[in-house]
Design a protein around this motif. Structure first.
Motif, PDB file in Angstrom:
ATOM      1  N   ALA A 102       0.815  -1.211   0.000  1.00 56.60           N
ATOM      2  CA  ALA A 102       0.000   0.000   0.000  1.00 56.60           C
ATOM      3  C   ALA A 102       0.848   1.261   0.000  1.00 56.60           C
ATOM      4  CB  ALA A 102      -0.934  -0.008   1.206  1.00 56.60           C
ATOM      5  N   ARG A 126      -3.165  -0.521  -2.633  1.00 65.27           N
ATOM      6  CA  ARG A 126      -3.871  -0.961  -1.426  1.00 65.27           C
ATOM      7  C   ARG A 126      -4.909  -2.010  -1.793  1.00 65.27           C
ATOM      8  NH1 ARG A 126      -4.110   0.860   3.525  1.00 65.27           N
ATOM      9  NH2 ARG A 126      -3.021   2.770   2.940  1.00 65.27           N
ATOM     10  N   ASP A 165      -8.102  -4.122  -0.922  1.00 65.43           N
ATOM     11  CA  ASP A 165      -9.268  -4.045  -0.033  1.00 65.43           C
ATOM     12  C   ASP A 165     -10.058  -5.344   0.026  1.00 65.43           C
ATOM     13  OD1 ASP A 165      -8.786  -1.365   0.620  1.00 65.43           O
ATOM     14  OD2 ASP A 165      -9.711  -0.700  -1.249  1.00 65.43           O
ATOM     15  N   ALA A 166      -9.735  -6.291  -0.836  1.00 68.80           N
ATOM     16  CA  ALA A 166     -10.369  -7.609  -0.811  1.00 68.80           C
ATOM     17  C   ALA A 166      -9.375  -8.614  -1.367  1.00 68.80           C
ATOM     18  CB  ALA A 166     -11.665  -7.611  -1.626  1.00 68.80           C
ATOM     19  N   ALA A 184      -4.943  -5.214  10.204  1.00 63.91           N
ATOM     20  CA  ALA A 184      -5.264  -5.086   8.777  1.00 63.91           C
ATOM     21  C   ALA A 184      -5.744  -6.412   8.211  1.00 63.91           C
ATOM     22  CB  ALA A 184      -4.042  -4.590   8.019  1.00 63.91           C
ATOM     23  N   ARG A 216      -9.411  -6.994   9.163  1.00 61.26           N
ATOM     24  CA  ARG A 216     -10.354  -6.254   8.325  1.00 61.26           C
ATOM     25  C   ARG A 216     -10.422  -6.834   6.915  1.00 61.26           C
ATOM     26  NH1 ARG A 216      -7.698  -2.250  11.320  1.00 61.26           N
ATOM     27  NH2 ARG A 216      -6.231  -1.825   9.620  1.00 61.26           N
ATOM     28  N   LEU A 217      -9.283  -7.193   6.366  1.00 55.81           N
ATOM     29  CA  LEU A 217      -9.238  -7.707   5.002  1.00 55.81           C
ATOM     30  C   LEU A 217      -9.974  -9.038   4.877  1.00 55.81           C
ATOM     31  CD1 LEU A 217      -8.093  -7.465   2.111  1.00 55.81           C
ATOM     32  CD2 LEU A 217      -6.036  -8.616   2.937  1.00 55.81           C
ATOM     33  N   LYS A 228     -10.609  -6.291  -5.342  1.00 55.70           N
ATOM     34  CA  LYS A 228     -10.904  -4.862  -5.398  1.00 55.70           C
ATOM     35  C   LYS A 228      -9.645  -4.161  -4.915  1.00 55.70           C
ATOM     36  CE  LYS A 228     -15.847  -5.207  -4.440  1.00 55.70           C
ATOM     37  NZ  LYS A 228     -16.924  -4.848  -3.468  1.00 55.70           N
ATOM     38  N   ARG A 229      -9.008  -3.438  -5.812  1.00 57.82           N
ATOM     39  CA  ARG A 229      -7.751  -2.783  -5.444  1.00 57.82           C
ATOM     40  C   ARG A 229      -7.818  -1.342  -5.882  1.00 57.82           C
ATOM     41  NH1 ARG A 229      -3.132  -2.708  -8.196  1.00 57.82           N
ATOM     42  NH2 ARG A 229      -3.794  -4.354  -9.608  1.00 57.82           N
ATOM     43  N   THR A 230      -7.461  -0.430  -4.960  1.00 60.84           N
ATOM     44  CA  THR A 230      -7.478   0.983  -5.292  1.00 60.84           C
ATOM     45  C   THR A 230      -6.062   1.484  -5.361  1.00 60.84           C
ATOM     46  OG1 THR A 230      -7.634   1.546  -2.958  1.00 60.84           O
ATOM     47  CG2 THR A 230      -9.677   1.332  -4.154  1.00 60.84           C
TER      48      THR A 230
END
Length: 396
Positions: free
Chosen positions: A32, A200, A202-203, A219, A222-223, A394-396
């Motif tokens: 990230a 980062r 997110d999934a 982390a 949450r992931l 899902k990656r931002t």
């Protein structure tokens, strides 16, 4: 080649990525931050700091592994005259030696310490309250906990023996830990690992191979949406100071009245600060009800004792609060085997410093990274590279 995805580019993630790539896997690593390293990242600028005091312990498993691959690099040697400047706060005063009972306790074999008893109770029975209290507070350097005496006796004693061994186990990579990370990253690149920073996740990635989550336990919780991923850790105020050089400053101030540690890292590696400046880093464990300011006040009290005129000599200063980022601690009745398991099923694996792997400090991250890579490779061999179900990306 089969795919393995690593989420997190700190010490654990890079260890897993290199180990997997060395075995022929195609590895994708997502980080990230814009640089790799995690808590082993060395800051840019004139003062080379890490996120708290850092050292490699040369009798640990990662030492051999890194050394075999020429990843440690040049080491900073501590001059003998500096090694003599080790100071202890005892009963409010600065002294040259700890209580003799602390030395006697440090020579007790770790196997003699019970898992189910707390360290303070067991150690008091071994050497008396004064030596037990001093040893517990000294271990703040390796446990980052405000009350090491309340932890499992076996857990603390194993670390006490290593932290007080002679000759000392601690080694310092010249230029900071970031130099080790850079060499690990270069080896990963040369092995074909595809590294993406500022990515980062997110999934969990939708890939056909195993996924290694090499992040903090929070982390990962949450992931993965798994609330069971919890373990006790320390809570610490970190302080970094650049002081104008003064002859006579100590190398280390270890607080035996309460867990706390200050270390002048430029004593062994002057390259960490410009000429005429010295870099002092400290970690001051704080209780759940205490604030960062309480840790800062503790640090300043130690500075007043050990570094005369430090306020007037300060050229740069930084403070931070480290919470849930200081490694696992084991309460009475628990061992590293009771921490969150590395194998989470469905082709998912954990790596980091709070999971079910043995070792001291960064050794836990290293051991878990190797184990996660080994399990992922084994899963590939058993399933032909397929995980038990496909997962979304899902990656931002």
């Amino acid at each position: 080649m089969h795919e393995i995805t690593v989420i997190g580019g700190g010490f654990a993630g890079l260890t897993a990525a290199v180990a997997a790539a060395e075995s022929g896997a195609k590895v994708f690593l997502y980080e990230a931050h814009h640089t790799l390293g995690g808590r082993a990242r060395t800051s840019e600028g004139p003062y080379k700091t890490n996120e708290g005091p850092h050292a490699l312990y040369c009798r640990g498993p990662h030492w051999t592994w890194l050394n075999q691959r020429d990843l440690i690099g040049p080491l900073a040697a501590l001059p003998l005259r500096e090694g003599a400047k080790f100071r202890f706060r005892r009963d409010g005063a600065l002294r040259r030696t700890p209580p003799p009972a602390m030395f006697r306790l440090a020579h007790r074999r770790a196997e003699l310490a019970p898992v189910d008893a707390d360290f303070m109770t067991w150690a008091t029975g071994e050497v008396g309250a004064e030596g037990a209290r001093a040893a517990a507070h000294y271990m703040g350097v390796a446990l980052f906990h405000h009350d090491p005496g309340s932890l499992s006796a076996a857990f603390v004693q194993e670390r006490l023996r290593r932290a007080t061994s002679l000759p000392p186990e601690a080694r310092y990579p010249r230029g900071g830990w970031g130099q080790v990370i850079d060499r690990m990253a270069a080896r990963a690149w040369n092995l074909g690992v595809r590294i993406e920073t500022t990515s980062r996740v997110d999934a969990i990635p939708d890939r056909h191979g195993p996924v290694i989550v090499a992040t903090s336990l929070g982390a990962a919780r949450r992931l993965l949406g798994d609330d069971s991923l919890r373990w006790d850790s320390g809570r610490t105020t970190l302080i970094d100071l650049a002081l104008r050089t003064r002859r006579g400053d100590p190398f280390v101030v270890s607080d035996l009245d309460a867990p706390g540690w200050l270390e002048r890292f430029t004593a062994q590696d002057p390259s960490l600060a410009p000429a005429g400046h010295q870099l002092v880093q400290g970690q001051l464990p704080i209780a759940p009800h205490e604030s960062k300011a309480d840790g800062v006040a503790h640090a300043e009290a130690l500075l007043d004792l050990g570094f005369p005129g430090w306020r007037e000599r300060t050229e740069w200063r930084r403070e931070a609060l480290a919470q849930g980022r200081t490694g696992a601690v084991d309460l009475p009745g628990t061992t590293w085997r009771d921490r969150p398991a590395i194998d989470r099923g469905q082709g998912l694996y954990l790596a980091g410093d709070q999971v079910a792997a043995p070792g001291l400090l960064s050794e836990v991250a290293f051991n878990s990274g190797l184990e996660a890579a080994s399990l992922a490779l084994l899963a590939i061999r058993k399933t032909g590279g397929r995980t038990t179900e496909r997962l979304d990306l899902k990656r931002t």
